[in-house]
Design a protein around this motif. Structure first.
Motif, short mmCIF file in Angstrom:
data_model
loop_
_atom_site.label_atom_id
_atom_site.label_comp_id
_atom_site.label_asym_id
_atom_site.label_seq_id
_atom_site.Cartn_x
_atom_site.Cartn_y
_atom_site.Cartn_z
N LEU A 47 85.04 -69.35 -0.76
CA LEU A 47 86.42 -69.45 -0.21
C LEU A 47 86.60 -69.32 1.02
O LEU A 47 87.10 -69.86 2.11
N ASP A 48 86.15 -67.98 1.47
CA ASP A 48 86.00 -67.66 2.89
C ASP A 48 85.36 -68.41 3.69
O ASP A 48 85.58 -68.76 4.83
N ARG A 51 86.97 -71.87 4.22
CA ARG A 51 87.95 -71.78 5.44
C ARG A 51 87.66 -71.43 6.75
O ARG A 51 88.36 -71.84 7.57
N ARG A 55 83.27 -77.85 7.58
CA ARG A 55 83.54 -78.26 6.21
C ARG A 55 82.53 -79.12 5.74
O ARG A 55 81.95 -80.01 6.14
N ASP A 80 93.43 -74.53 -3.94
CA ASP A 80 93.81 -74.60 -2.46
C ASP A 80 93.77 -76.28 -2.06
O ASP A 80 92.64 -77.03 -1.89
N ASP A 82 93.86 -77.76 0.65
CA ASP A 82 93.06 -78.12 1.66
C ASP A 82 91.68 -78.69 1.15
O ASP A 82 91.01 -79.34 1.78
#
Lengths: 138, 622
Positions: A47-48, A51, A55, A80, A82
């Motif tokens: 996840l880090d 983010r 991408r 998430d 996103d």
């Protein structure tokens, strides 16, 4: 393979096995030399990384990992908004219906069996990458 | 300047040839090639393009003073018109003015024209290698590009051959793994589902299997590389009726566009002249996949065999179980004063009928003979002897012959008919006595019956004798005892005591007696199930017959009472028997038949509200 300019060619691979990471690197370098591969050795940092960095177009995710396993990563990423559209391809050595259903329910886009034979593994990865890059949103 | 001297082109060319036979992908080889060509005098940029058979730019590379880039932005569009400008197989130079699409890029690197060689590549595509030069290229550059193209050709062929070999290896590996799975399992539907997961997406974007059921092809498994579309594929697969047709070439799938699988290839699964199923591969249009038809046919052939084997196995297994059932009594007789239960475990590793059997004969005069036997071996011959033995014994016993006489008669029959098999048997003859049940046990080479006292003590009957079918004299030595109410007799075949636990220990050594003590208070069907399951610790892996009998004692009370009178009547009857015998709360809602059997220290209280059955009971001890 350069399907059209401007495509996102970054592929993130989350795989704890060094041997499998090497096999994926070797396989995709042969079948898709245009791709840029980035590897994570465990599920804790996914996840880090998503983010905090560029991408990826695709994420290969090993299901069986110590610590945060593939299911947990899948659930966390899908939670998430996103990353709702990020294509996630689960890699696993299981072909049981229960495991497949669980992955689909957690939001996997593809469920890919990880064979032992390298030539077959390359073909499997190639098939998955070819398919997802042929889709309009890639 | 001459490139062959000043830029060491011969050295680079020599190195390129070596690389051409070592490279595993074009990117690795391209680095060296483009660097070498860029060092030629007057060359300011290198262009490489690989077009698909349909003319789309599949790979684009550009190298200039800024380095080598694969798929730089805009290059695919810039090179779209180049195949028309440069004829296949020729070396041609064009000024930038003739190449408006890519003119800006060429000019930006300081060149004013493009020297190009166009050549065929694998899969029907087109390769294009170009040098962006300032001014017309000299002969040395022309020669160098021609030489470079020869190296590219060789590398292309070698990489293509390598890929072809690896593709074949992949197909072989897939076929091997699929075959292994299908050979190792008889759960064919589950196995075929797993096989589809091997196929998708290695050889197809989607795949499905239909199996012949009741005259039509029913889909049993489907896989799609795209999870979101898998359900759609399943939904639209449908049943296939009529004669299935194999297709060697992909043809339109007929599936809705939303499924995303435009073409399909179908193989018919055919075994021993019967169509047993269909295997279908699906692909999106332009998937570029080739040569999966032979694999599909190979896989279909193996899947057909696996389905056929599994079907035959299931049929045979059902036949065996059905025959086995016919060799055993459909129901045990109802004998007043006795609770009876029997169980049978058919060995799960074999397709042959076992020779274990049991029976209960209710003889004239109230005597009951229980028997458990075991014919040596399995299969049709064992089944025939099993049927002969059980029916001979039961007929002789039902007509009043003693068990000893019945065993002797069967033994003689086997010897007279020279039956090559032998059998073992144990009998328990139960005759009512004064408040007890007289037991006489016989064993002809069989594990003796066990007596389980109501306090939990387990005794083995001390009877001995020779097995039947070998010698004329059976040397039967009987064993007599008395059963009190609540006592049990257990007859069984040797598969029970030979069941083993994980450490290799036998069930019969210690645990059987312990299990009987623990299970003795259960209803007999539950006790028998518990024994056949090896008390959940011992693996019962052979045919096993178990027959259990509990003596309930003489009738002490038997009346039909209104619901309101039941509790008082039971309390009074038990108080007369033994004040220490107490029943709990009795819930009855209508007229009920109340029965009590046993003696002063063990009694069975039965409540039968429904005259057609549906009774409940409880055992009481003091």
């Amino acid at each position: 393979m350069d399907r059209s300019d401007g495509l996102n060619r970054l592929v993130l691979v989350v795989e704890d096995s060094e041997v499998d990471r090497e096999a994926i690197d070797r396989a995709l370098s042969r079948s898709h030399p245009e791709l840029t591969l980035e590897f994570l050795a465990d599920g804790n940092t996914v996840l880090d990384r998503l983010r905090g960095g560029a991408r990826p177009a695709l994420m290969f995710l090993d299901l069986s990992m110590p610590g945060t396993d593939g299911y947990a990563v899948l659930s966390a990423v899908r939670a998430d908004p996103d990353f709702a559209s990020l294509t996630i391809i689960v890699l696993t050595s299981s072909t049981t219906s229960a495991d497949i259903d669980r992955c689909y329910a957690a939001g996997a886009d593809s469920y890919i069996y990880k064979p032992v034979n390298f030539a077959l593994f390359r073909t499997v990865l190639q098939g998955a990458v070819d398919y997802w890059y042929s889709q309009p949103n890639h | 300047m001459h490139p062959n001297r000043d830029n060491r082109w011969p050295d680079r060319l020599h190195s390129l040839w070596r690389s051409a036979f070592a490279a595993v992908n074009t990117r690795q080889f391209a680095d060296e090639l483009y660097t070498g060509l860029l060092a030629l005098p007057g060359v300011h940029g290198i262009l490489g393009v690989r077009y698909t058979a349909a003319g789309a730019a599949q790979v684009t590379r550009w190298a200039d003073a800024g380095g080598l880039r694969t798929g730089p932005a805009g290059l695919s569009d810039e090179v779209s018109g180049l195949p028309a400008a440069f004829p296949l197989g020729e070396l041609a130079h064009r000024p930038v003015t003739d190449l408006p699409g890519i003119a800006t890029r060429i000019a930006a690197c300081g060149a004013d024209g493009l020297l190009v060689t166009a050549f065929e590549v694998s899969d029907g595509g087109l390769g294009l290698l170009g040098l962006a030069t300032a001014g017309p290229p000299d002969d040395a550059v022309l020669v160098a590009l021609t030489q470079a193209k020869e190296v590219v050709d060789a590398a292309e062929r070698r990489i293509g051959e390598q890929r072809e070999m690896e593709d074949q290896q992949a197909v072989d590996a897939l076929l091997a793994e699929a075959s292994l799975r299908m050979d190792a399992s008889l759960d064919i539907a589950d196995t075929l589902r797993a096989v589809l997961r091997l196929v998708v997406p290695a050889l197809a974007d989607g795949a499905a299997i239909h199996i012949q059921r009741d005259g039509r092809m029913v889909p049993i498994a489907a896989a799609h590389v795209n999870a979101q579309r898998e359900e759609l594929l399943v939904k639209h697969l449908g049943h296939v009726t009529g004669d299935p047709v194999a297709t060697d070439e992909p043809h339109p799938s007929g599936l809705p566009a939303e499924v995303g699988l435009d073409t399909m290839t179908t193989g018919v699964l055919r075994a021993r002249g019967r169509d047993v199923g269909l295997l279908t591969f699906f692909d999106r249009r332009d998937s570029g996949r080739q040569n999966s038809t032979k694999f599909l046919r190979d896989l279909a052939g193996r899947a057909a065999l696996a389905i056929d084997n599994a079907t035959l196995y299931e049929q045979r297994r059902a036949d065996v179980l059905s025959l086995q059932q016919h060799l055993l009594p459909a129901v045990l007789p109802t004998v007043p004063g006795l609770e009876l239960a029997a169980g049978y475990n058919a060995a799960d590793h074999t397709l042959e009928v076992g020779g274990d059997f049991y029976g209960v004969v209710d003889r004239p005069g109230g005597e009951v003979v229980a028997l458990v036997g075991d014919v040596c071996g399995r299969g049709a011959q064992a089944a025939a002897l099993t049927g002969l033995a059980r029916h001979t014994l039961e007929t002789v016993l039902a007509e009043g012959g003693s068990p000893r006489h019945a065993l002797g008669m069967l033994n003689q029959k086997m010897l007279d008919n020279r039956i090559s098999r032998f059998l073992t048997i144990a009998t328990a003859t139960l005759t009512a006595g004064e408040g007890v049940l007289e037991l006489e046990a016989l064993s002809a080479g069989h594990p003796p019956p066990l007596v389980v006292r109501r306090d939990g003590a387990v005794e083995e009957a001390g009877c001995t004798g020779r097995l039947l079918g070998v010698l004329a004299d059976l040397r039967l030595r009987g064993w007599r005892d008395r059963l009190r109410p609540g006592d049990l007799v257990i007859l069984f075949s040797d598969g029970l005591i030979e069941a083993r636990d994980a450490a290799g220990g036998f069930f019969g050594d210690v645990e059987l007696a312990r299990s009987l003590r623990e299970l003795r208070s259960l209803p007999l069907p539950s006790l028998v199930d518990g024994l056949i399951s090896g008390s959940d610790r011992y693996h019962v892996n052979d045919d096993v017959a178990v027959l259990a009998i509990r003596y309930l004692g003489p009738p002490l009370f038997d009346q039909v009472l209104p619901a309101a009178d039941v509790a008082d009547a039971v309390t009074a009857a038990l108080r007369d028997l033994n004040p220490a015998l107490r029943a709990g709360q009795l819930l009855v809602t209508g007229p009920t038949r109340v029965t009590i059997t046993g003696d002063s220290t063990w009694a069975r209280l039965g409540l039968h509200p429904d005259p057609n059955g549906g009774s409940v009971w409880t055992d009481l001890t003091a």
